[in-house]
Design a protein around this motif. Structure first.
Motif, PDB file in Angstrom:
ATOM      1  N   TRP A 145       0.855  -1.177   0.000  1.00 40.26           N
ATOM      2  CA  TRP A 145       0.000   0.000   0.000  1.00 40.26           C
ATOM      3  C   TRP A 145       0.896   1.234   0.000  1.00 40.26           C
ATOM      4  O   TRP A 145       1.894   1.288   0.715  1.00 40.26           O
ATOM      5  CB  TRP A 145      -0.871   0.008   1.249  1.00 40.26           C
ATOM      6  CG  TRP A 145      -1.762   1.213   1.330  1.00 40.26           C
ATOM      7  CD1 TRP A 145      -3.034   1.298   0.862  1.00 40.26           C
ATOM      8  CD2 TRP A 145      -1.461   2.486   1.890  1.00 40.26           C
ATOM      9  NE1 TRP A 145      -3.543   2.557   1.089  1.00 40.26           N
ATOM     10  CE2 TRP A 145      -2.583   3.307   1.726  1.00 40.26           C
ATOM     11  CE3 TRP A 145      -0.342   3.030   2.505  1.00 40.26           C
ATOM     12  CZ2 TRP A 145      -2.634   4.627   2.159  1.00 40.26           C
ATOM     13  CZ3 TRP A 145      -0.383   4.343   2.939  1.00 40.26           C
ATOM     14  CH2 TRP A 145      -1.527   5.121   2.763  1.00 40.26           C
ATOM     15  N   HIS A 146       0.574   2.210  -0.834  1.00 42.43           N
ATOM     16  CA  HIS A 146       1.312   3.473  -0.827  1.00 42.43           C
ATOM     17  C   HIS A 146       0.414   4.590  -1.317  1.00 42.43           C
ATOM     18  O   HIS A 146      -0.477   4.361  -2.128  1.00 42.43           O
ATOM     19  CB  HIS A 146       2.568   3.386  -1.691  1.00 42.43           C
ATOM     20  CG  HIS A 146       3.566   4.454  -1.378  1.00 42.43           C
ATOM     21  ND1 HIS A 146       3.414   5.753  -1.784  1.00 42.43           N
ATOM     22  CD2 HIS A 146       4.725   4.411  -0.684  1.00 42.43           C
ATOM     23  CE1 HIS A 146       4.435   6.474  -1.359  1.00 42.43           C
ATOM     24  NE2 HIS A 146       5.254   5.679  -0.686  1.00 42.43           N
ATOM     25  N   TYR A 147       0.690   5.774  -0.874  1.00 40.65           N
ATOM     26  CA  TYR A 147      -0.117   6.949  -1.171  1.00 40.65           C
ATOM     27  C   TYR A 147       0.316   7.650  -2.465  1.00 40.65           C
ATOM     28  O   TYR A 147       0.268   8.852  -2.571  1.00 40.65           O
ATOM     29  CB  TYR A 147      -0.019   7.915   0.028  1.00 40.65           C
ATOM     30  CG  TYR A 147      -1.135   8.924   0.122  1.00 40.65           C
ATOM     31  CD1 TYR A 147      -2.432   8.539   0.379  1.00 40.65           C
ATOM     32  CD2 TYR A 147      -0.869  10.285  -0.044  1.00 40.65           C
ATOM     33  CE1 TYR A 147      -3.453   9.464   0.479  1.00 40.65           C
ATOM     34  CE2 TYR A 147      -1.883  11.226   0.061  1.00 40.65           C
ATOM     35  CZ  TYR A 147      -3.170  10.814   0.315  1.00 40.65           C
ATOM     36  OH  TYR A 147      -4.175  11.729   0.416  1.00 40.65           O
ATOM     37  N   PHE A 148       0.794   6.897  -3.461  1.00 41.57           N
ATOM     38  CA  PHE A 148       1.173   7.497  -4.739  1.00 41.57           C
ATOM     39  C   PHE A 148      -0.038   8.197  -5.350  1.00 41.57           C
ATOM     40  O   PHE A 148      -1.155   7.680  -5.303  1.00 41.57           O
ATOM     41  CB  PHE A 148       1.703   6.444  -5.724  1.00 41.57           C
ATOM     42  CG  PHE A 148       3.036   5.870  -5.335  1.00 41.57           C
ATOM     43  CD1 PHE A 148       4.155   6.685  -5.186  1.00 41.57           C
ATOM     44  CD2 PHE A 148       3.173   4.501  -5.142  1.00 41.57           C
ATOM     45  CE1 PHE A 148       5.380   6.148  -4.850  1.00 41.57           C
ATOM     46  CE2 PHE A 148       4.401   3.961  -4.804  1.00 41.57           C
ATOM     47  CZ  PHE A 148       5.507   4.787  -4.647  1.00 41.57           C
ATOM     48  N   PHE A 149       0.199   9.339  -5.947  1.00 40.05           N
ATOM     49  CA  PHE A 149      -0.884  10.201  -6.423  1.00 40.05           C
ATOM     50  C   PHE A 149      -1.839   9.484  -7.380  1.00 40.05           C
ATOM     51  O   PHE A 149      -3.053   9.491  -7.180  1.00 40.05           O
ATOM     52  CB  PHE A 149      -0.311  11.465  -7.077  1.00 40.05           C
ATOM     53  CG  PHE A 149      -1.363  12.471  -7.422  1.00 40.05           C
ATOM     54  CD1 PHE A 149      -1.906  13.290  -6.444  1.00 40.05           C
ATOM     55  CD2 PHE A 149      -1.834  12.586  -8.715  1.00 40.05           C
ATOM     56  CE1 PHE A 149      -2.894  14.216  -6.746  1.00 40.05           C
ATOM     57  CE2 PHE A 149      -2.818  13.507  -9.038  1.00 40.05           C
ATOM     58  CZ  PHE A 149      -3.354  14.322  -8.054  1.00 40.05           C
ATOM     59  N   LEU A 150      -1.313   8.886  -8.439  1.00 39.68           N
ATOM     60  CA  LEU A 150      -2.199   8.265  -9.431  1.00 39.68           C
ATOM     61  C   LEU A 150      -2.934   7.054  -8.884  1.00 39.68           C
ATOM     62  O   LEU A 150      -3.999   6.704  -9.374  1.00 39.68           O
ATOM     63  CB  LEU A 150      -1.438   7.896 -10.699  1.00 39.68           C
ATOM     64  CG  LEU A 150      -1.068   9.060 -11.609  1.00 39.68           C
ATOM     65  CD1 LEU A 150      -0.453   8.550 -12.893  1.00 39.68           C
ATOM     66  CD2 LEU A 150      -2.234   9.962 -11.914  1.00 39.68           C
ATOM     67  N   ASN A 151      -2.373   6.427  -7.878  1.00 36.99           N
ATOM     68  CA  ASN A 151      -3.066   5.284  -7.279  1.00 36.99           C
ATOM     69  C   ASN A 151      -4.314   5.705  -6.513  1.00 36.99           C
ATOM     70  O   ASN A 151      -5.154   4.882  -6.208  1.00 36.99           O
ATOM     71  CB  ASN A 151      -2.137   4.516  -6.337  1.00 36.99           C
ATOM     72  CG  ASN A 151      -1.253   3.551  -7.068  1.00 36.99           C
ATOM     73  OD1 ASN A 151      -1.238   3.503  -8.289  1.00 36.99           O
ATOM     74  ND2 ASN A 151      -0.480   2.793  -6.329  1.00 36.99           N
ATOM     75  N   ARG A 152      -4.429   6.981  -6.204  1.00 36.20           N
ATOM     76  CA  ARG A 152      -5.560   7.453  -5.408  1.00 36.20           C
ATOM     77  C   ARG A 152      -6.823   7.673  -6.236  1.00 36.20           C
ATOM     78  O   ARG A 152      -7.862   8.003  -5.680  1.00 36.20           O
ATOM     79  CB  ARG A 152      -5.186   8.731  -4.665  1.00 36.20           C
ATOM     80  CG  ARG A 152      -4.197   8.443  -3.551  1.00 36.20           C
ATOM     81  CD  ARG A 152      -3.853   9.679  -2.780  1.00 36.20           C
ATOM     82  NE  ARG A 152      -2.585  10.204  -3.284  1.00 36.20           N
ATOM     83  CZ  ARG A 152      -2.215  11.459  -3.174  1.00 36.20           C
ATOM     84  NH1 ARG A 152      -2.993  12.355  -2.617  1.00 36.20           N
ATOM     85  NH2 ARG A 152      -1.044  11.839  -3.623  1.00 36.20           N
ATOM     86  N   THR A 153      -6.747   7.499  -7.549  1.00 34.69           N
ATOM     87  CA  THR A 153      -7.946   7.655  -8.363  1.00 34.69           C
ATOM     88  C   THR A 153      -8.995   6.639  -7.936  1.00 34.69           C
ATOM     89  O   THR A 153      -8.668   5.506  -7.578  1.00 34.69           O
ATOM     90  CB  THR A 153      -7.649   7.520  -9.870  1.00 34.69           C
ATOM     91  OG1 THR A 153      -8.867   7.683 -10.584  1.00 34.69           O
ATOM     92  CG2 THR A 153      -7.058   6.166 -10.208  1.00 34.69           C
TER      93      THR A 153
END
Length: 181
Positions: free
Chosen positions: A125-133
């Motif tokens: 799990w990581h808070y990468f920007f594009l993964n937050r879509t």
């Protein structure tokens, strides 16, 4: 094949333009990301998927511009292609939203089975920007460590990169099949 023909995949080649990402021995992460992203695109197109790239050349895109591509495409899956940097080597598959975990796992499993990397950090799990879509599942892949000499050599080996692309696509297909199981 018919299952994949119904799917749209957005491929994000991480970094680009004035944002080179990590650099090692004169090799820019942004360039190697685009090369691998194009190989993944070609593999997906060969099995009938609809593919949309966030960038097709060494141009800079803001995170908001990348999200615009995703929102306009209404894809079934987003893959963001990156290289890592640090004191390790190998592969990683990252997700943010719980509904992306299964896709990240299938992509990791196919990549591990292909034996293209010496090690892997698993599904994280990581808070990468594009993964937050929240439009669809989104997976960020870290395809080797650019500052690790063996990983860097593999990034520059065309055959190795084709194997990596095929493994990623196998994971994508496995994920789509699992949605209908």
């Amino acid at each position: 094949k018919p299952l994949v023909e119904l799917k749209t995949v957005v491929i994000d080649a991480g970094h680009g333009g004035k944002d080179s990402g990590a650099v090692s021995d004169g090799v820019y992460e942004s360039h190697t990301n685009l090369t691998l992203a194009n190989l993944i695109k070609n593999e997906l197109l060969s099995i009938g998927a609809n593919v949309i790239m966030t960038r097709t050349d060494d141009s800079y895109m803001t995170a908001a511009e990348r999200l615009d591509v995703i929102y306009n495409a209404e894809p079934d899956l987003v893959i963001s292609v990156h290289r890592n940097s640090g004191s390790a080597n190998g592969y990683g598959s990252y997700y943010f939203n719980p509904f992306s975990f299964r896709a990240a796992t299938h992509i990791l499993d196919a990549t591990v089975k292909s034996k293209t990397y010496r090690s892997n950090s698993g599904v994280l799990w990581h808070y990468f920007f594009l993964n937050r879509t929240n439009v669809c599942p989104s997976v960020l892949t870290e395809n080797g460590y650019i500052n690790d000499s063996k990983d860097l050599k593999n990034m520059q080996n065309a055959d190795h990169q084709v194997t990596c692309a095929k493994a990623t696509v196998k994971g994508i297909v496995d994920y789509f099949i699992s949605q209908h199981a």
